[in-house]
Motif scaffolding. Structure first.
Motif, PDB file in Angstrom:
ATOM      1  N   VAL A  97      10.504   2.406  -0.531  1.00  0.00           N
ATOM      2  CA  VAL A  97      11.658   3.517  -0.312  1.00  0.00           C
ATOM      3  C   VAL A  97      13.082   4.216  -0.142  1.00  0.00           C
ATOM      4  N   SER A  98      12.473   4.105   0.589  1.00  0.00           N
ATOM      5  CA  SER A  98      12.965   5.031   2.328  1.00  0.00           C
ATOM      6  C   SER A  98      14.058   3.232   2.367  1.00  0.00           C
TER       7      SER A  98
ATOM      8  N   ASN B  45      -2.959   4.039   7.425  1.00  0.00           N
ATOM      9  CA  ASN B  45      -2.533   5.514   6.546  1.00  0.00           C
ATOM     10  C   ASN B  45      -2.852   7.261   7.088  1.00  0.00           C
TER      11      ASN B  45
ATOM     12  N   ASP C  54      -8.315   1.247  -0.172  1.00  0.00           N
ATOM     13  CA  ASP C  54      -7.182   1.214  -0.088  1.00  0.00           C
ATOM     14  C   ASP C  54      -6.705   0.251   0.709  1.00  0.00           C
TER      15      ASP C  54
ATOM     16  N   ALA D 290       9.922   8.200  -7.473  1.00  0.00           N
ATOM     17  CA  ALA D 290       9.192   6.997  -6.118  1.00  0.00           C
ATOM     18  C   ALA D 290       7.468   7.253  -5.855  1.00  0.00           C
ATOM     19  N   VAL D 291       6.946   8.067  -6.730  1.00  0.00           N
ATOM     20  CA  VAL D 291       5.412   8.309  -7.388  1.00  0.00           C
ATOM     21  C   VAL D 291       5.321   7.192  -8.571  1.00  0.00           C
TER      22      VAL D 291
ATOM     23  N   LEU E 196      10.007   5.956   8.898  1.00  0.00           N
ATOM     24  CA  LEU E 196       9.751   6.629   7.974  1.00  0.00           C
ATOM     25  C   LEU E 196       9.138   8.348   8.713  1.00  0.00           C
TER      26      LEU E 196
ATOM     27  N   PHE F  75       1.733  13.033  -1.547  1.00  0.00           N
ATOM     28  CA  PHE F  75       2.557  12.730  -1.404  1.00  0.00           C
ATOM     29  C   PHE F  75       3.231  13.058  -2.711  1.00  0.00           C
TER      30      PHE F  75
ATOM     31  N   PHE G 290       9.409  11.434   6.371  1.00  0.00           N
ATOM     32  CA  PHE G 290       9.533  11.721   4.650  1.00  0.00           C
ATOM     33  C   PHE G 290       9.939  12.759   3.379  1.00  0.00           C
TER      34      PHE G 290
ATOM     35  N   ASP H   4       0.813  -1.308   0.445  1.00  0.00           N
ATOM     36  CA  ASP H   4      -0.015   0.147   0.000  1.00  0.00           C
ATOM     37  C   ASP H   4       0.445   1.018   0.124  1.00  0.00           C
ATOM     38  N   SER H   5      -0.171   2.007   0.063  1.00  0.00           N
ATOM     39  CA  SER H   5       1.168   3.575  -0.076  1.00  0.00           C
ATOM     40  C   SER H   5       1.961   4.082   1.388  1.00  0.00           C
ATOM     41  N   MET H   6       1.452   3.390   2.711  1.00  0.00           N
ATOM     42  CA  MET H   6       2.566   3.762   3.133  1.00  0.00           C
ATOM     43  C   MET H   6       3.772   2.607   3.117  1.00  0.00           C
ATOM     44  N   GLN H   7       3.023   1.625   2.882  1.00  0.00           N
ATOM     45  CA  GLN H   7       4.067   0.157   2.765  1.00  0.00           C
ATOM     46  C   GLN H   7       5.300   0.858   1.525  1.00  0.00           C
ATOM     47  N   HIS H   8       4.865   1.324   0.097  1.00  0.00           N
ATOM     48  CA  HIS H   8       5.696   1.797  -0.662  1.00  0.00           C
ATOM     49  C   HIS H   8       6.716   2.670  -0.235  1.00  0.00           C
ATOM     50  N   LEU H   9       6.052   3.793   0.829  1.00  0.00           N
ATOM     51  CA  LEU H   9       7.135   5.080   0.835  1.00  0.00           C
ATOM     52  C   LEU H   9       8.119   4.393   1.529  1.00  0.00           C
ATOM     53  N   ILE H  10       7.685   2.772   3.006  1.00  0.00           N
ATOM     54  CA  ILE H  10       8.924   2.446   3.517  1.00  0.00           C
ATOM     55  C   ILE H  10      10.181   1.431   2.302  1.00  0.00           C
TER      56      ILE H  10
ATOM     57  N   GLY I 198      -2.765   8.566  -0.309  1.00  0.00           N
ATOM     58  CA  GLY I 198      -1.475   8.768   0.299  1.00  0.00           C
ATOM     59  C   GLY I 198      -0.184   9.234  -0.634  1.00  0.00           C
ATOM     60  N   MET I 199      -0.363   8.395  -1.918  1.00  0.00           N
ATOM     61  CA  MET I 199       0.312   8.447  -3.057  1.00  0.00           C
ATOM     62  C   MET I 199       0.063  10.030  -3.946  1.00  0.00           C
TER      63      MET I 199
ATOM     64  N   TYR J 142       5.103   3.145  -7.891  1.00  0.00           N
ATOM     65  CA  TYR J 142       3.938   2.863  -7.454  1.00  0.00           C
ATOM     66  C   TYR J 142       3.665   2.440  -8.419  1.00  0.00           C
TER      67      TYR J 142
END
Lengths: 82, 353
Positions: free
Chosen positions: A44-45, B160, B220, A60-61, B43, B237, B273, A36-42, B233-234, A64
């Motif tokens: 990337v990080s 989220n 989601d 990064a976007v 993060l 971002f 982040f 999901d979006s949170m895990q995606h940023l994790i 979220g995306m 996804y």
């Protein structure tokens, strides 16, 4: 000896806490519940930290989209570094 | 382009208040596995945040902050000409909470008072209003209040948002001062993307029903009803790291300022982040970018002045500091401003039961 692509896949799977067998080029966030979006940023990080990369937010976007895109951008950064 | 230059206006004081009750992201939120909690904290950098009790409203936090300002600056409530309250979490659906605050703060009935329904851009939009009231309408003193109790908009198991959003309120005194430096503010709006950050139902467009109140796992993966806050979220971002960065960069170019000309960059405290990415893209060194996200989280409209209040209250001597400020979020609405903070009064952050 693992190839670079296999290393990327394994780190991706480890960060998401899924089996590497679940990760294929066509794997998309919609087809992998943990991605999901949170895990995606994790993710990337995590890749930035592991390989010393600085991934641009726009990239990064883009990452996804699917694992193939994710891998392509990571490889691009790794090749730029070396 | 909604860019305006305001002259003869200064920020003379900024104060913040938060609920005393603390949520710890590592030890609370047990619905989420411990390993995930650790990764999310690493993060977002949000270790903990404050959560208001059901009885505590954003206006209570702002009122306490305003009273601290009056006391510290030796100002009387009767000296206030206008109250502008930026919030998404008003006391009642109507009237404007600013009207209630006129009474609670014991300001004159001849005061101008209204709410602005804005979230994370609320401080910049509110400052634009305050400056307009002084420069355009000739008022002397505007009390700008910004505050939100966003935790009340979130379902407690929607990962989220529940690891990031906290509650807080602030008061900023904006005054006419012929000797003050310019304040330049640019505001931006793109309503076509409002559905990336909103509460889908419970308003007039989609009134509350049993179906909109039903809590379930949404597409989601987030657990919430349609009357809880939803964040894509995306997309947020993407918005923050592209549109917001572009606006700030173009603003700096137009104003002929570089990171070297700016002492402090106060960003809306979105998440660690994202803010790191924004600051890095704008080429600001870490020491110029104060954070409160680690201990207050993302407090919506309060986050910028809360960070200012925290930063300036820690300093033993205050000089002239040129600041760049940017708020961005729900709307989608975003803005950027530059100002010189000169000897601002900032008491320690208050805690309310």
């Amino acid at each position: 000896m693992l190839t670079v692509e296999e290393k990327i896949r394994d780190l991706f799977a480890a960060l998401l806490q899924v089996s590497p067998h679940e990760v294929r080029d066509e794997t998309r966030p919609a087809s992998l519940e943990r991605w999901d979006s949170m895990q995606h940023l994790i993710l990337v990080s995590g890749f930035e930290e592991e390989f010393g990369l600085d991934i641009d937010p726009e990239e990064a976007v883009e990452m996804y989209k699917d694992f193939a895109t994710f891998k392509r951008i990571v490889l691009h950064h790794m090749n730029s570094k070396s | 382009m909604a860019k305006s230059v305001f002259k003869g206006i200064r920020i003379s004081g900024v104060a913040g208040a938060v609920p005393k009750a603390m949520v710890n992201n590592l030890t609370d939120h047990r619905f989420c596995p411990e390993d995930d909690r650790k990764k999310i904290v690493a993060l977002t950098k949000v270790k903990e945040y404050r959560k208001a009790s059901p009885e505590l409203c954003a206006s209570d936090l702002c009122q306490a902050a305003a009273e601290a300002l009056f006391s510290g600056l030796n100002r009387r409530p009767e000296e206030i000409d206008a109250i502008v309250f930026a919030t998404m979490t008003s006391d009642y659906r109507l009237p404007s909470t600013a009207c209630l605050l006129q009474d609670r703060l014991k300001c004159r009935t001849s005061v101008v008072a209204y709410d602005i329904n804005m979230g994370c851009s609320g401080f910049v939009v509110g400052l634009y209003n305050a400056c307009s009231l002084i420069q355009g309408a000739g008022l002397k003193r505007v009390l700008l209040l910004t505050g939100d109790t966003q935790t009340k908009l979130c379902h407690e198991e929607d990962k989220n948002v529940v690891f990031i959003l906290g509650d807080g309120g602030t008061a900023t005194l904006v005054e006419a001062d012929a000797g003050a430096d310019e304040i330049v503010i640019e505001l931006m709006t793109d309503g076509s993307r409002f559905q990336n950050l909103y509460v889908p139902a419970g308003g007039n467009r989609r009134p509350s029903t049993d179906a909109t109140r039903e809590v379930r796992v949404q597409p989601d993966g987030g657990m919430r009803s349609e009357e809880h806050l939803y964040m894509n979220g995306m997309e947020i971002f993407k918005f923050s790291s592209s549109d917001v960065v572009k606006t700030i960069a173009e603003f700096m170019e137009a104003e002929k300022i570089s990171p070297d000309d700016i002492e402090l960059l106060f960003l809306h405290q979105a998440n660690g982040f994202m803010n790191d990415k924004i600051a890095r893209k704008l080429k600001f060194r870490d020491e110029k970018v104060p954070y409160t996200i680690g201990f207050y989280g993302n407090t919506g409209s309060a986050s910028i002045p809360l960070t200012m209040a925290h930063h300036f209250s820690q300093k033993t001597s205050l000089g002239k500091e040129r600041c760049l400020v940017s708020g961005f979020g729900v709307g989608l609405s975003w803005g950027v401003a530059t100002m010189v903070i000169d000897g601002v009064y900032a008491p320690p952050i208050l805690e309310l039961e």
